[in-house]
Scaffold this motif. Structure first.
Motif, PDB file in Angstrom:
ATOM      1  N   ASN A  53      -6.334  -7.244  21.168  1.00 44.94           N
ATOM      2  CA  ASN A  53      -5.118  -7.495  20.391  1.00 44.94           C
ATOM      3  C   ASN A  53      -5.161  -8.840  19.676  1.00 44.94           C
ATOM      4  N   ALA A  54      -6.357  -9.413  19.533  1.00 43.28           N
ATOM      5  CA  ALA A  54      -6.494 -10.700  18.851  1.00 43.28           C
ATOM      6  C   ALA A  54      -6.158 -10.536  17.372  1.00 43.28           C
ATOM      7  N   SER A  55      -5.707 -11.625  16.757  1.00 45.11           N
ATOM      8  CA  SER A  55      -5.388 -11.608  15.332  1.00 45.11           C
ATOM      9  C   SER A  55      -6.662 -11.449  14.513  1.00 45.11           C
ATOM     10  N   LYS A  56      -6.519 -11.129  13.241  1.00 42.78           N
ATOM     11  CA  LYS A  56      -7.677 -11.023  12.359  1.00 42.78           C
ATOM     12  C   LYS A  56      -8.440 -12.342  12.313  1.00 42.78           C
ATOM     13  N   LYS A  59     -15.221 -15.783   8.963  1.00 41.61           N
ATOM     14  CA  LYS A  59     -14.612 -15.464   7.675  1.00 41.61           C
ATOM     15  C   LYS A  59     -13.741 -16.618   7.175  1.00 41.61           C
ATOM     16  N   TYR A  60     -13.247 -17.431   8.095  1.00 40.06           N
ATOM     17  CA  TYR A  60     -12.358 -18.536   7.754  1.00 40.06           C
ATOM     18  C   TYR A  60     -13.048 -19.896   7.822  1.00 40.06           C
TER      19      TYR A  60
END
Length: 93
Positions: free
Chosen positions: A71-74, A81-82
């Motif tokens: 359930n981790a965020s994107k 990616k960030y």
């Protein structure tokens, strides 16, 4: 890079505290380790929080972390990616 400019946020917090006084308790949490955040910036935030007239009643500083949960965020699922790179077991910079 999220939300209002810090000066606007501070003005809003002062406004809310003046409007509601002790009827409201303001808590804040801060993430340490965000890209491009300097130690000076963290120190300035801490100094502001410690002022007698600061509207924040309680605060906490937490380290940036990346969960490997379903359930981790994107952001947590794909930190590269960030702009984060893996530098060791479970360590991103």
């Amino acid at each position: 890079g999220k939300g209002m400019h810090p000066d606007e946020t501070k003005r809003l917090l002062h406004f809310l505290k003046e409007k509601w006084g002790e009827q409201v308790q303001i808590s804040a949490s801060f993430i340490l380790g965000l890209p491009d955040e300097s130690l000076e910036s963290i120190e300035q935030t801490y100094q502001w929080l410690e002022q007698d007239n600061c509207p924040v009643d309680s605060y906490v500083f937490l380290p940036l972390s990346f969960a490997q949960e379903n359930n981790a965020s994107k952001f947590q699922q794909d930190p590269a990616k960030y702009g984060y790179t893996l530098t060791g077991p479970n360590r991103y910079d």
